[in-house]
Design a protein around this motif. Structure first.
Motif, PDB file in Angstrom:
ATOM      1  N   GLN A 160       0.822  -1.205   0.000  1.00 54.68           N
ATOM      2  CA  GLN A 160       0.000   0.000   0.000  1.00 54.68           C
ATOM      3  C   GLN A 160       0.861   1.262   0.000  1.00 54.68           C
ATOM      4  O   GLN A 160       1.899   1.332   0.670  1.00 54.68           O
ATOM      5  N   GLY A 161       0.440   2.259  -0.791  1.00 54.89           N
ATOM      6  CA  GLY A 161       1.162   3.520  -0.885  1.00 54.89           C
ATOM      7  C   GLY A 161       2.410   3.452  -1.738  1.00 54.89           C
ATOM      8  O   GLY A 161       3.176   4.422  -1.808  1.00 54.89           O
ATOM      9  N   LYS A 162       2.611   2.327  -2.415  1.00 61.07           N
ATOM     10  CA  LYS A 162       3.824   2.140  -3.211  1.00 61.07           C
ATOM     11  C   LYS A 162       3.486   1.520  -4.566  1.00 61.07           C
ATOM     12  O   LYS A 162       2.447   0.894  -4.738  1.00 61.07           O
ATOM     13  N   VAL A 163       4.393   1.684  -5.512  1.00 54.79           N
ATOM     14  CA  VAL A 163       4.275   1.077  -6.841  1.00 54.79           C
ATOM     15  C   VAL A 163       5.583   0.348  -7.139  1.00 54.79           C
ATOM     16  O   VAL A 163       6.670   0.885  -6.901  1.00 54.79           O
ATOM     17  N   GLN A 164       5.464  -0.856  -7.653  1.00 48.32           N
ATOM     18  CA  GLN A 164       6.644  -1.629  -8.026  1.00 48.32           C
ATOM     19  C   GLN A 164       6.871  -1.514  -9.528  1.00 48.32           C
ATOM     20  O   GLN A 164       5.998  -1.851 -10.320  1.00 48.32           O
TER      21      GLN A 164
END
Length: 793
Positions: free
Chosen positions: A412-416
């Motif tokens: 959550q709150g991140k992008v890979q």
């Protein structure tokens, strides 16, 4: 045949079966153009698939039909008798149709009319009715049915699985597309890409999928022949064979829709979930939501056709599918992303293909606002960059976006971001633009990187994948407008007043304070600058390459010297071999040809005017029907790329002339300035009516005269014979010019000799280009090491 993408053993030789089916087109030569063969082959393949699958229960269906034929509702009885979700009540089979050749058309129509309504819908979308009349009126229908009735043409589901049949249809459509010069990728996506998408979708949900009583829904908004749905179902069933998988899809192309629905009918799924229509303007699943969405929508294609409907739904805001924003009218791919998001359950997940254009977009533009919508809702899970040349119809780099409506806590709150552009294997033979494959090994590396969710590099057998985790907020920026002033004397007041001398914009990461950034990076270099705060906008972009950029210092000059020496040695070896092999036999006894640009020739060779060696041919195509458009260039006669045209393009190709493979194409005007006036036609198509087509008469070789006329063209020998301001020759004038004529065997030997030797010369040229490239790299390294003191001068 082993499927390299799924490691699944198929039950038949796919290429052999599809080639056998397509060879039936031999009966269509003359009656149909090559690009029209699919109008017969594709529906006949579907009909035969239905026919063979129904054979085991045929007698039971006929007996049941006699009992219930007067019932108002009889589908349930007949489906129970067939054991399938479709049936055929006709007494005919392909075998009995052939037994009565004099009534083949009427009986075949009767057979088709015996199918259940769901099959009738499939055949209606092929528009096969008129083709039956055309085939029958030309006495070909019997032979087509005869070919499809051969033992080798058996297509029953008891022998050929749905997976196998999917591959066969892919092969058939690819061949159909090639004959039409149509993009095969418009109809289907290769399995290696599909399996990567499916595995990314389910890799972190495997535990949930092995529970009892699992029901999962899968949706493809641009389903083509439904292969993505089929692969997704296959993957889910591998995890839980008892799971209930419900597939839904929509498709705009009638033929591929018909194939998708036929496949679903035979598999026993709910064929009513296969819908025909334009997804953007005519959504067939309003109010539906699904567990998974998987799609490869068209990109780089405008949405003007759907503009009215799309804009109307955009005005609905959150109540419509496109409320977040609208992309450029020239590229509708992000509309499909929004549609897919609107179809996801609150726990749903989507894999969708996009090109690089979706990563960018000016602040507050449609593409930027769509990214804002996705990122600020924390739905963007991952983006995987693939290598170029992965798709049949485009060589560009593409991306798989993973959208997740309910990310696990650690994501959550991140992008890979996953860079897999170096994770592929070269194909031995390209299919269209597809030159690279994602093998099992490659797919496992990429999926493993996604599953681990780490900042990490992965390497195996020369293949590389890198994963980077980025905070959502890092994709946002403020677009700031800066004015630079100078002072100008106002004559009326005799005072200096500020004047805007220059205006520019700068994108400041949203995590930076605008004033601090401005003072540090702008004001210190432009002391008379000022922010126009009324014009500040917020935008979102995903500068993928920036995150994976790695500085590479130039190679060591000593290593380069060795590499250059090796290449130079290889080049010398190639030249030595070339010159030793191209030594010609001693000149034989010659005679004068009395042709100034030819000189002496062997005594046995003839001298004739061109009209005795070749004859002109002109056949005008009144109406353009999608044929290849050919042009004469320095590289010979080539097929023009109509999607990315260069040079002048006519408003219509109506009135162009038909040309055939094996003939010569000449430009007999502007001889003084045209770079190349002669070329050999290698495939049929249409060319400008201004060109001249010549057919070689018996006893003459087109390859030889192509080389001979190329030699004459290089020297512009015909220029002094040309007339008028455009330096032109008429076809009659050209026909009267004398030429030489060896016997046919010697013509063939000469052309074969030149083919072989010129290929070797081209190899030497490529090796020389490599040497030049290495020398350029050496120059850069030499400068770098000298100016930075790495090596003492």
């Amino acid at each position: 045949m082993l499927d390299i993408y799924s490691s699944k053993q198929t039950t038949v030789n796919i290429s052999e079966k599809s080639n056998m089916i397509w060879n039936n087109a031999n009966h269509l030569v003359g009656l149909y153009k090559p690009h029209e063969y699919g109008k017969v082959i594709l529906p006949m393949t579907v009909i035969k698939r239905f026919h063979d699958t129904l054979l085991p229960t045929r007698e039971k269906v006929l007996v049941t039909y006699e009992k219930v034929k007067n019932f108002e509702v009889k589908d349930g009885f007949l489906e129970a008798a067939s054991g399938l979700s479709f049936y055929n009540t006709s007494p005919f089979t392909f075998e009995s149709l052939l037994a009565d050749s004099s009534h083949i058309e009427d009986n075949f129509r009767s057979y088709i009319n015996g199918f259940s309504d769901n099959v009738q819908d499939v055949l209606a979308h092929f528009d096969f009715e008129k083709e039956i009349s055309k085939l029958a009126n030309n006495n070909i229908l019997f032979y087509i049915i005869q070919e499809f009735n051969k033992k080798s043409s058996y297509l029953g589901a008891d022998i050929i699985t749905a997976v196998d049949m999917g591959y066969i249809f892919e092969d058939l459509i690819k061949t159909f597309s090639e004959t039409y010069n149509e993009e095969a990728g418009a109809h289907f996506t290769s399995r290696d890409i599909i399996y990567l998408m499916t595995d990314l979708l389910i890799c972190d949900e495997k535990d949930a999928l092995v529970e009892n009583g699992v029901v999962k829904t899968v949706y493809d908004q641009t389903m083509g022949t439904s292969q993505m749905l089929g692969c997704m179902e296959e993957r889910l069933r591998a995890l839980d064979s008892d799971a209930e998988i419900r597939c839904f899809g929509q498709e705009f192309n009638p033929e591929t829709y018909a194939i998708a629905k036929a496949d679903m009918i035979i598999k026993g799924g709910n064929a009513d979930n296969m819908k025909f229509g334009d997804t953007l303007s005519d959504d067939k699943f309003p109010g539906y939501t699904f567990d998974y969405c998987i799609s490869n929508p068209p990109f780089g294609i405008d949405w003007r056709r759907e503009e009215t409907a799309v804009k109307a739904e955009n005005k609905l805001g959150d109540k419509g599918r496109f409320g977040a924003g609208l992309p450029k009218i020239s590229d509708g791919q992000m509309l499909f992303m929004l549609n897919g998001i609107s179809k996801l359950k609150d726990t749903g997940k989507m894999a969708i293909i996009q090109n690089g254009a979706s990563l960018y977009g000016d602040a507050e533009s449609g593409p930027s606002e769509i990214k804002r919508y996705v990122i600020e809702n924390d739905w963007l899970d991952s983006i995987v960059r693939l290598n170029n040349n992965q798709f049949y119809n485009t060589p560009i780099i593409t991306y798989i976006w993973i959208i997740n409506k309910k990310k696990p806590l650690h994501r959550q709150g991140k992008v890979q971001l996953i860079d897999a552009k170096e994770c592929f294997e070269k194909r031995r033979k390209a299919i269209g633009e597809k030159k690279n494959d994602i093998t099992n090994e490659c797919r496992e590396m990429i999926v493993n990187a996604y599953g681990e969710f780490l900042n990490k590099e992965y390497s195996q057998n020369g293949k590389n994948v890198e994963s980077i985790i980025i905070d959502n907020v890092d994709f946002a920026y403020n677009k700031v407008i800066v004015n630079v002033f100078d002072e100008k004397m106002d004559n009326s007041s005799n005072k200096k007043k500020p004047r805007i001398r220059e205006t520019f914009s700068v994108n400041i990461p949203i995590t930076n304070d605008i004033d601090t950034y401005f003072e540090k990076y702008i004001l210190s270099f432009n002391p008379n600058s000022k922010i126009d705060r009324s014009k500040t906008k917020t935008g979102y972009e995903i500068p993928f390459s920036k995150y994976f950029y790695k500085y590479e210092s130039p190679a060591d000059t000593e290593l380069l010297r060795g590499k250059i020496s090796l290449t130079e040695h290889e080049l010398k070896e190639s030249l030595t071999q070339l010159f030793s092999e191209t030594t010609l036999k001693p000149i034989r006894e010659l005679k004068e040809s009395d042709i100034s640009w030819i000189g002496k020739i062997p005594y046995s060779w003839g001298i004739k005017p061109h009209r005795n060696v070749m004859e002109k041919k002109k056949e005008v195509c009144e109406e353009y029907n999608g044929e290849d458009i050919l042009s004469l260039t320095m590289n010979g006669v080539i097929v023009r790329d109509l999607e990315n045209p260069s040079g002048k393009m006519p408003a219509t190709f109506d009135g162009y002339q038909k040309v055939d493979a094996g003939n010569l194409l000449m430009c007999l005007f502007d001889i003084d300035v045209t770079p190349r006036c002669i070329g050999l036609i290698r495939n049929e198509g249409l060319t400008s009516p201004a060109y001249s087509q010549f057919v070689l008469k018996d006893g003459n070789n087109a390859e030889y005269y192509n080389y001979l006329l190329r030699m004459i063209d290089d020297k512009k020998c015909f220029l002094h014979l040309s007339k008028n301001l455009r330096s032109s020759l008429t076809e009659t004038d050209f026909g009267a010019i004398q030429t030489i004529q060896p016997d046919i065997i010697e013509q063939e030997k000469i052309s074969a000799f030149l083919d072989e030797k010129l290929n070797k010369i081209n190899e030497v040229i490529e090796k020389n280009k490599q040497l030049i490239a290495e020398l350029e790299e050496y120059k850069k390294s030499l400068i770098y090491e000298s100016v930075t003191g790495k090596k003492e001068v």
